[in-house]
Design an enzyme around this catalytic site. Structure first.
Site, PDB file in Angstrom:
ATOM      1  N   ALA A  51     -18.231  47.036  49.395  1.00 35.57           N
ATOM      2  CA  ALA A  51     -19.326  46.312  49.577  1.00 35.57           C
ATOM      3  C   ALA A  51     -20.601  47.282  49.442  1.00 35.57           C
ATOM      4  CB  ALA A  51     -19.306  45.577  50.897  1.00 35.57           C
ATOM      5  N   TYR A 117     -29.634  54.642  47.863  1.00 34.62           N
ATOM      6  CA  TYR A 117     -28.107  54.139  47.763  1.00 34.62           C
ATOM      7  C   TYR A 117     -27.330  55.458  47.577  1.00 34.62           C
ATOM      8  CZ  TYR A 117     -24.180  52.750  44.656  1.00 34.62           C
ATOM      9  OH  TYR A 117     -22.861  52.590  44.104  1.00 34.62           O
TER      10      TYR A 117
END
Length: 286
Positions: A51, A117
């Site tokens: 995920a 990220y």
């Protein structure tokens, strides 16, 4: 097998096909909610944590990116450790290297994350080590390079450039390339990625990060030229002046070869042909 998915990027047909398989349970839920993760983890022996919110979105919305990619990962690992899960395979990323100073890039290269990220992916590796020291959890972090293949979504340019180019070509439009197209990627087919995950699950190796790539560089200009030839089109790419995030990428895959016995099996030409064929079958490319 139990799959936890929030269906945000889910292909409904693919999800239905998975749910119809014997021994497969698909649970709708989100890694941001600890109770949902704990429930999905109940009775589980091993976890593959995939995920994430994509790199591009992390730049436009750092808060959501860290919420999913960092706190979501913490929820997964905490539930795994408390639930007695034996093994976790964590999808990390080559993006933790930033603009790597050497090619091919080895796992011992100092990280230099450029976005939320990338930062979260690196932090996830450190969290794995933290929880492993406090439980019987074994783990591997797989640093995926530029994954591509049939069925890929197009909400992240740097991870779906193949499909982005093909869809423009299917519409009779030229590929649009940032900068001069000299930036390179290490494209690794999703079939080889899946095989690496399976081998990592079966392995007894633990406590390390492994690059998953091919070791081959392909510039974006060369990629566009290949796809134009493959479709027999008479167009030229459009180059737009724009700063690129990463200029070069290629994996040193010596460690994963030695640790898991894994090597890539699908070359770029064969892999791109599989994407083109998939788009033809689905009617997106005529």
């Amino acid at each position: 097998m139990r799959i936890l998915d929030n269906r945000y990027r889910c292909d409904p047909k693919a999800a239905a096909a998975l749910a119809a398989l014997d021994g497969v349970e698909v649970v709708e839920g989100d890694v941001r909610y600890a109770n949902a993760v704990e429930g999905a983890m109940r009775g589980v022996e091993a976890v593959v944590h995939l995920a994430a919110v994509c790199l591009n979105k992390s730049i436009s919305d750092p808060t959501e990116s860290l919420d999913v990619n960092l706190l979501g990962t913490q929820n997964v690992l905490d539930a795994a450790a408390r639930g007695g899960v034996r093994r976790v395979i964590h999808a990390s990323s080559a993006s933790i290297y930033g603009n790597a100073t050497s090619l091919p890039t080895h796992e011992d290269t100092p990280p230099s994350p450029l976005t939320p990220y990338c930062t979260a992916k690196l932090a996830g590796e450190h969290l794995l080590s933290f929880y492993a020291k406090r439980s019987k959890l074994s783990w591997l972090a797989l640093r995926f390079f530029n994954v591509y293949g049939p069925g890929q979504q197009t909400d992240a340019y740097y991870t779906s450039v193949v499909l982005t180019f093909l869809r423009r070509l299917a519409a009779g439009e030229a590929p649009v390339i940032d900068g001069r197209g000299e930036q390179s990627m290490d494209f690794v087919h999703v079939t080889d990625i899946a095989r690496a995950v399976g081998m990592a699950l079966d392995s007894t190796a633990s406590g390390m990060a492994l690059n998953v790539g091919t070791g081959c560089q392909t510039t974006i200009a060369d990629l566009a030229a290949h796809l134009i030839r493959a479709l027999g089109m008479d167009v030229q790419p459009i180059f737009r002046p724009r700063e690129v995030l990463v200029t070069r990428r290629a994996a040193d895959i010596g460690r994963i070869r030695e640790t898991l016995g894994w090597e890539p099996t699908i070359g770029l030409e064969e892999g791109l042909a599989s994407v083109i064929e998939h788009l033809k079958v689905t009617g997106e490319l005529n």
